[in-house]
Enzyme design. Sequence first.
Site, PDB file in Angstrom:
ATOM      1  N   HIS A 154       0.849  -1.188   0.000  1.00 42.53           N
ATOM      2  CA  HIS A 154       0.000   0.000   0.000  1.00 42.53           C
ATOM      3  C   HIS A 154       0.880   1.231   0.000  1.00 42.53           C
ATOM      4  O   HIS A 154       1.927   1.248   0.643  1.00 42.53           O
ATOM      5  CB  HIS A 154      -0.926   0.020   1.228  1.00 42.53           C
ATOM      6  CG  HIS A 154      -2.044   0.995   1.073  1.00 42.53           C
ATOM      7  ND1 HIS A 154      -1.918   2.324   1.414  1.00 42.53           N
ATOM      8  CD2 HIS A 154      -3.289   0.844   0.572  1.00 42.53           C
ATOM      9  CE1 HIS A 154      -3.049   2.936   1.141  1.00 42.53           C
ATOM     10  NE2 HIS A 154      -3.901   2.074   0.624  1.00 42.53           N
ATOM     11  N   ASP A 191      -7.970  -5.455  -0.075  1.00 45.77           N
ATOM     12  CA  ASP A 191      -8.443  -6.310  -1.164  1.00 45.77           C
ATOM     13  C   ASP A 191      -8.044  -7.773  -0.980  1.00 45.77           C
ATOM     14  O   ASP A 191      -8.509  -8.633  -1.719  1.00 45.77           O
ATOM     15  CB  ASP A 191      -7.913  -5.790  -2.510  1.00 45.77           C
ATOM     16  CG  ASP A 191      -8.522  -4.441  -2.851  1.00 45.77           C
ATOM     17  OD1 ASP A 191      -9.723  -4.275  -2.599  1.00 45.77           O
ATOM     18  OD2 ASP A 191      -7.807  -3.552  -3.339  1.00 45.77           O
TER      19      ASP A 191
END
Length: 414
Positions: A299, A356
């Site tokens: 991320h 996700d």
Amino acid sequence: MCIINLYINGRYHRLPLINGTFDKAIDISKLREYTKLITFDPGLKNTAITKSSISFINGENGKLLYRGYPIEQIIDKCSFVETCYLILNGSFPDYKQLKFFKEKINSFDSIQNKIYNFLDKIPNSCHPMAILSSITNILSSFDNSIKNEDSHFYLLSKLPTLSAMIYRKKYGLPNIFIKNKKSICYIYNILKMFFSIPNKSYEKNNHIIDALEKLLILHIDHEQNCSTTTVRLLSSARSNIFSSISAGINALWGRLHGGANQAVIEMLETILKDGGNINKWIEKAKDKKNSFRLMGFGHRIYKNFDPRAKIAKYVAENLIKKLNIYDPILDIAKNLEINTLKDSYFSEKKLYPNIDFYSGIIYQAIGIPKDMFTVMFALGRLPGWIAHWIEIKNNLEPIGRPRQIYIGNKKRNI
Ligand code: CMC
């Protein structure tokens, strides 16, 4: 005003220091005027393009706040619609405000025949995200009575219905109109619209409702992610809310952004089919000559655990247990996580599972097909996009227009 002195080419230049609630930033908007220099930051890794009061991520500590409230508290105590109200209005609603808010959303529940007819002409081979963005873009032209101040209620009502219609058409289910009843919760209504069949209403399952409610809350807002920044850029150009959200849907679809949820399940299924040799795939992800990446890992801002991933993992495990199903994909995912945590490549680069990674396992357990995963993400992110669109509009922010470093030919003649 605080000032930073920046020493460039033998001179000090006084640049204002901006104090946010947590971060400080150097205002470089006059840098070119003073020094003829511009800044270079591909991917906007260290550039704040705006001020915002909607959500905040502490990437070093893995914390996420919605309007100041920690995500963990919201997940424990609030519904999706309450959180949606919070994101849009800045504070939680009282009983009367919540009732009005829900009624306003429900007042836009009907879908015109023109929309059914439009959807009918789109080939089934089209990806659901492409269909959702196209319909969203032209939605206002089906109904020119929508007042500007009602457009966000309109979107919050219409997008779940359109998503259900897209799913039902693609998967050959008859289009039955499920009326939004005032007593029905927003999430239960989505499930009913997706899964009811003629003469058999969707059987209510509180575990499924709770899992979907939590997952969509986790998606509501996330600072300046790619799709939200896209929506803000369109808002800065004074584009209307429908085209701005439509652009946000397209940005979300990308596999490095929201489209990762579909890519994760496809990757986990491939690993399973290949015999479940997790270390082989970890080595592939580490190999710089191979373009393969572990989807659902890494991320831009979180350099510690993504707090949403922790909650999503718990929700996935809990749902699978409650529904009494066995999903070998969950085992693969958990082992992949354990093995990467032990691997120095991932710990040195601070790569952890993101939201996700476990979300697709929840959608699969609910019965939502892979190509609809990112559509579900869009339904969750919708309140955030709307809040950002409004923030730009209300603050009358200037049009977003970055500079570039031109590296093409000097002037030449034909
Ligand atoms: N697998 C293997 N290596 C990775 C991964 C990964 N998933 N992610 C990053 N790296 C490596 C990358 O190769 C680079 O290595 P080096 O420094 O040696 O060149 C380093 O880590 C930094 O990566 P980056 O691409 O410069 O980082 P970024 O901040 O630009 O990208 C990211 C962030 C999320 C796009 C990236 O981590 C990624 O591609 N992840 C997989 C896709 C994914 O799961 N996306 C969902 C993001 S979260 C939800 C959302 O936004 O919707």
